[in-house]
Design a protein around this motif. Structure first.
Motif, PDB file in Angstrom:
ATOM      1  N   GLY A  81      -2.532   3.413  -6.687  1.00  0.00           N
ATOM      2  CA  GLY A  81      -2.652   2.104  -7.122  1.00  0.00           C
ATOM      3  C   GLY A  81      -1.983   1.378  -6.704  1.00  0.00           C
ATOM      4  N   ALA A 117      -5.578   6.954  -4.635  1.00  0.00           N
ATOM      5  CA  ALA A 117      -4.977   7.883  -5.661  1.00  0.00           C
ATOM      6  C   ALA A 117      -4.132   7.214  -5.938  1.00  0.00           C
ATOM      7  N   TYR A 139       0.845  -0.858  -0.035  1.00  0.00           N
ATOM      8  CA  TYR A 139      -0.515   0.028  -0.056  1.00  0.00           C
ATOM      9  C   TYR A 139       0.972   0.918   0.271  1.00  0.00           C
ATOM     10  N   GLY A 140       0.592   2.241   0.108  1.00  0.00           N
ATOM     11  CA  GLY A 140       0.319   3.589  -0.216  1.00  0.00           C
ATOM     12  C   GLY A 140       0.289   4.602   0.396  1.00  0.00           C
ATOM     13  N   CYS A 141      -0.519   5.569  -0.498  1.00  0.00           N
ATOM     14  CA  CYS A 141      -1.844   6.771   0.055  1.00  0.00           C
ATOM     15  C   CYS A 141      -2.421   6.076   0.956  1.00  0.00           C
ATOM     16  N   ARG A 142      -3.214   4.739   0.689  1.00  0.00           N
ATOM     17  CA  ARG A 142      -4.274   4.796   1.666  1.00  0.00           C
ATOM     18  C   ARG A 142      -5.802   5.734   1.366  1.00  0.00           C
TER      19      ARG A 142
HETATM   20  S1  FES Z   1      -2.982   2.634  -1.423  1.00  0.00           S
HETATM   21 FE1  FES Z   1      -2.606   4.203  -3.048  1.00  0.00          FE
HETATM   22  S2  FES Z   1      -4.980   3.440  -3.944  1.00  0.00           S
HETATM   23 FE2  FES Z   1      -4.826   2.478  -2.338  1.00  0.00          FE
END
Ligand code: FES
Length: 341
Positions: free
Chosen positions: A43, A41, A35-38
């Motif tokens: 992907g 946004a 995961y990244g942004c949670r």
């Molecule tokens: S963690 Fe970035 S879209 Fe889900």
């Protein structure tokens, strides 16, 4: 009643309450999905819904395209289970013992590394240990409740401070504050470490690192960690920027060629202007990778930068160079209304 979630191909199982996203439920069960942004946004948390029903909520089209939806993909940071689910999720790991904390830090030094890049060095509290893995990020907690995410650019063994690379995005309230209002000795509050991006140290594969702009920050953390642990795997770093000023730590990147046993650095400019007097590589950074390494089946690739760059690199390196889908790891920086990482 919680729903039962099963992950393929690993076979891990956990339960999710109706008001929890799949990502929240997995993390609560000690399973780290990428995961990244949670925030729907970037992907990074994309995975396939094999069976069952989810409520997806709002996501950005860049993170989940119509083609993705047609292929049954969903975003685990947004999707809520509405039945028992079977999901395809790759690169799942067990959560380590590193706790996520909310802490203050004091700005020690502000350095304008490029016209639009500020390097913040922040001192961490001596009273409370802050541990992280190379490649992770922190969220700055703003007074109005908003958060802004930035990757940690130094290695975990340099644990008394944090280095962050902040790109100025016009109209971005927090980054404009960093460039015009923030002063040395100011206190910032943050939460971290967050994110699942980082080097897979149990592998022996040669490594390709791709950084776009300030996507250099987590890559720098990974390389400084590699130096610290004496990593001997071959590493090739491609750093893409618009112009020469965008390679704001070019000298440092060049110095790694003599510091690491098998390290190559290839800077790539996409919009070099005549004043740059540039004789190096030009074009899109991942195209330079394809030109140099048309066969990537034996490699691992780690990419950090804007979502469009990450998506293009993932697609082209897998389809054209034979890179394994499980061997591409990414951290996408999102620049929403106020810029994040
Ligand atoms: S963690 Fe970035 S879209 Fe889900």
């Amino acid at each position: 009643m919680p729903f039962q979630i099963s992950l393929e191909p690993g076979g891990q199982r956990f339960s999710a309450a109706e008001d929890q996203t799949i990502l929240e439920a997995a993390l609560a069960a000690g399973l780290v999905l990428p995961y990244g942004c949670r925030d729907g946004a970037c992907g990074a948390c994309k995975g396939k819904l094999i069976s069952g029903e989810v409520d997806l909520g709002t996501v950005s089209a860049g993170a989940l395209s119509d083609a993705d939806r047609a292929a049954g993909m969903t975003l685990f940071c947004r999707a809520h289970a509405r039945s028992d689910l079977v999901l395809e999720a790759r690169n799942v790991s067990r959560a380590g013992a590193i706790p996520v904390k909310k802490l203050p830090c004091r700005v020690q030094r502000l350095t304008r590394a490029a016209p639009d890049v500020m390097v913040i060095e922040a001192k961490l509290p001596a009273s409370e240990a802050f541990r992280f893995h190379a490649g992770q990020y922190v969220d700055f907690l703003l007074a109005d409740g908003r958060r802004r995410s930035f990757s940690i650019a130094n290695a975990p063994h340099q644990g008394d401070h944090m280095e962050l690379h902040v790109r100025l995005v016009p109209g971005g309230q927090f980054t404009e504050h960093v460039f015009s209002g923030l002063k040395e000795r100011d206190i910032l509050r943050f939460e971290g470490p967050l994110g699942s991006f980082g080097l897979h140290e149990d592998s022996a594969r040669p490594i390709v690192l791709i950084a776009g702009g300030t996507g250099f920050a987590p890559i720098k953390s990974i390389i400084e960690h590699a130096l610290h642990v004496g990593l001997t795997r071959p590493i090739t770093l491609y750093w893409g920027a618009r112009n020469r000023a965008g390679l704001y730590m070019d000298g440092l990147a060049r110095s790694w060629e003599s510091a690491l046993p098998d390290f190559r650095y290839i800077p790539v400019l996409s919009e070099a202007d005549p004043a740059d007097d540039w004789h190096g590589r030009s074009g899109l950074v991942h195209h330079a990778v394809i030109e140099d390494l048309p066969e990537l089946s034996a490699y691992e690739v780690y990419a950090c930068g804007a979502p469009a760059m990450i998506d293009a690199a993932r697609r082209d390196l897998i389809e054209r160079c034979g890179l394994g889908a499980d061997d591409f790891f990414a951290d996408a920086f999102t620049f929403a209304s106020d810029p994040a990482r």
